[in-house]
Design a protein around this motif. Structure first.
Motif, mmCIF file in Angstrom:
data_model
loop_
_atom_site.group_PDB
_atom_site.id
_atom_site.type_symbol
_atom_site.label_atom_id
_atom_site.label_comp_id
_atom_site.label_asym_id
_atom_site.label_seq_id
_atom_site.Cartn_x
_atom_site.Cartn_y
_atom_site.Cartn_z
ATOM 1 N N SER A 56 0.832 -0.991 0.202
ATOM 2 C CA SER A 56 0.019 -0.103 -0.005
ATOM 3 C C SER A 56 0.867 1.272 -0.058
ATOM 4 C CB SER A 56 -0.872 -0.007 1.154
ATOM 5 O OG SER A 56 -0.168 0.310 2.494
ATOM 6 N N PHE A 57 0.379 2.337 -0.190
ATOM 7 C CA PHE A 57 0.908 3.645 -0.447
ATOM 8 C C PHE A 57 1.489 3.765 1.245
ATOM 9 C CE2 PHE A 57 1.148 8.419 0.028
ATOM 10 C CZ PHE A 57 2.303 8.207 -0.688
ATOM 11 N N ASP A 58 0.611 3.888 2.112
ATOM 12 C CA ASP A 58 1.107 3.928 3.351
ATOM 13 C C ASP A 58 2.244 3.180 3.772
ATOM 14 O OD1 ASP A 58 -0.740 5.880 3.912
ATOM 15 O OD2 ASP A 58 -2.307 4.657 4.712
ATOM 16 N N GLY A 59 2.188 2.011 3.388
ATOM 17 C CA GLY A 59 3.325 0.923 3.810
ATOM 18 C C GLY A 59 4.665 1.435 2.937
ATOM 19 N N ILE A 60 4.592 2.126 1.829
ATOM 20 C CA ILE A 60 5.689 2.544 1.308
ATOM 21 C C ILE A 60 6.281 3.760 1.922
ATOM 22 C CG2 ILE A 60 6.453 3.456 -0.841
ATOM 23 C CD1 ILE A 60 6.112 0.632 -1.253
ATOM 24 N N ARG A 61 5.202 4.542 2.299
ATOM 25 C CA ARG A 61 5.618 6.000 3.139
ATOM 26 C C ARG A 61 6.029 5.458 4.286
ATOM 27 N NH1 ARG A 61 3.487 8.331 6.873
ATOM 28 N NH2 ARG A 61 1.717 7.200 6.952
ATOM 29 N N SER A 62 5.694 4.554 5.176
ATOM 30 C CA SER A 62 6.315 4.239 6.276
ATOM 31 C C SER A 62 7.846 3.599 6.201
ATOM 32 C CB SER A 62 5.516 3.162 7.133
ATOM 33 O OG SER A 62 4.929 3.622 8.068
ATOM 34 N N ILE A 63 7.954 2.927 5.200
ATOM 35 C CA ILE A 63 9.422 2.219 4.993
ATOM 36 C C ILE A 63 10.363 3.363 4.524
ATOM 37 C CG2 ILE A 63 10.821 0.645 3.500
ATOM 38 C CD1 ILE A 63 8.104 -1.067 3.387
ATOM 39 N N MET A 64 9.728 4.454 3.515
ATOM 40 C CA MET A 64 10.842 5.258 3.156
ATOM 41 C C MET A 64 11.117 6.268 4.496
ATOM 42 S SD MET A 64 9.112 6.152 -0.630
ATOM 43 C CE MET A 64 10.405 7.539 -0.972
ATOM 44 N N HIS A 65 10.083 6.496 5.161
ATOM 45 C CA HIS A 65 10.399 7.504 6.378
ATOM 46 C C HIS A 65 11.278 6.843 7.322
ATOM 47 C CE1 HIS A 65 9.435 9.391 10.109
ATOM 48 N NE2 HIS A 65 9.389 10.357 9.464
ATOM 49 N N ALA A 66 11.241 5.641 7.439
ATOM 50 C CA ALA A 66 12.255 4.734 8.431
ATOM 51 C C ALA A 66 13.572 4.948 7.865
ATOM 52 C CB ALA A 66 11.658 3.528 8.489
ATOM 53 N N LEU A 67 13.656 4.939 6.588
ATOM 54 C CA LEU A 67 14.824 4.894 5.917
ATOM 55 C C LEU A 67 15.580 6.276 5.548
ATOM 56 C CD1 LEU A 67 14.374 2.369 2.992
ATOM 57 C CD2 LEU A 67 15.839 2.015 5.094
ATOM 58 N N GLY A 68 14.661 7.367 6.240
ATOM 59 C CA GLY A 68 15.177 8.611 6.053
ATOM 60 C C GLY A 68 14.893 9.103 4.683
ATOM 61 N N LEU A 69 14.111 8.753 3.951
ATOM 62 C CA LEU A 69 13.844 9.094 2.226
ATOM 63 C C LEU A 69 12.121 9.785 2.172
ATOM 64 C CD1 LEU A 69 14.772 5.650 0.566
ATOM 65 C CD2 LEU A 69 16.379 7.747 0.888
ATOM 66 N N ARG A 70 12.144 10.393 1.161
ATOM 67 C CA ARG A 70 10.817 11.306 0.932
ATOM 68 C C ARG A 70 10.579 11.031 -0.515
ATOM 69 N NH1 ARG A 70 11.373 17.261 1.752
ATOM 70 N NH2 ARG A 70 12.736 16.778 3.068
ATOM 71 N N LEU A 71 9.291 10.721 -0.662
ATOM 72 C CA LEU A 71 8.704 10.503 -2.155
ATOM 73 C C LEU A 71 8.445 12.029 -2.516
ATOM 74 C CD1 LEU A 71 8.105 8.805 -4.438
ATOM 75 C CD2 LEU A 71 5.713 8.572 -3.258
ATOM 76 N N THR A 72 8.820 12.243 -3.850
ATOM 77 C CA THR A 72 8.338 13.685 -4.316
ATOM 78 C C THR A 72 7.740 13.272 -5.836
ATOM 79 O OG1 THR A 72 10.832 14.009 -5.147
ATOM 80 C CG2 THR A 72 10.044 14.939 -3.018
ATOM 81 N N ALA A 73 6.974 14.215 -6.067
ATOM 82 C CA ALA A 73 6.270 13.979 -7.706
ATOM 83 C C ALA A 73 6.936 15.274 -8.515
ATOM 84 C CB ALA A 73 4.897 14.340 -7.461
ATOM 85 N N GLN A 74 7.170 14.871 -9.662
ATOM 86 C CA GLN A 74 7.753 15.951 -10.567
ATOM 87 C C GLN A 74 7.156 15.946 -11.936
ATOM 88 O OE1 GLN A 74 12.169 15.064 -11.260
ATOM 89 N NE2 GLN A 74 12.491 16.574 -12.533
ATOM 90 N N VAL A 75 6.978 16.877 -12.572
ATOM 91 C CA VAL A 75 6.383 17.131 -13.762
ATOM 92 C C VAL A 75 7.345 16.399 -14.979
ATOM 93 C CG1 VAL A 75 5.407 18.718 -15.480
ATOM 94 C CG2 VAL A 75 5.023 19.169 -13.148
ATOM 95 N N VAL A 76 6.284 15.575 -15.496
ATOM 96 C CA VAL A 76 7.099 15.100 -16.669
ATOM 97 C C VAL A 76 7.064 16.023 -17.922
ATOM 98 C CG1 VAL A 76 7.093 13.204 -18.540
ATOM 99 C CG2 VAL A 76 6.436 12.620 -15.926
ATOM 100 N N GLU A 77 8.051 16.188 -18.494
ATOM 101 C CA GLU A 77 8.345 17.062 -19.584
ATOM 102 C C GLU A 77 8.490 16.666 -21.061
ATOM 103 O OE1 GLU A 77 11.145 20.394 -18.835
ATOM 104 O OE2 GLU A 77 10.552 20.259 -16.794
#
Length: 56
Positions: free
Chosen positions: A35-56
């Motif tokens: 799930s997205f929440d699962g990925i977010r939890s794992i990333m937070h524990a690893l000190g990572l942040r998910l960001t969105a970027q516009v595709v050009e």
């Protein structure tokens, strides 16, 4: 999974995310659909942040 190994393994990450080691290993498996929440939890524990970027 390489990032998990660098942080001390599944057990330590499981403690940091409040998820069991078995569930965490399943979520990180090659055929998993976590799930997205699962990925977010794992990333937070690893000190990572998910960001969105516009595709050009």
């Amino acid at each position: 999974m390489c990032a998990v190994a660098r942080t001390g393994g599944i057990s330590e990450l499981a403690e940091r995310t409040a998820v069991s080691s078995a569930s965490l290993a399943e979520a990180l498996g090659a055929t998993a659909t976590p799930s997205f929440d699962g990925i977010r939890s794992i990333m937070h524990a690893l000190g990572l942040r998910l960001t969105a970027q516009v595709v050009e």
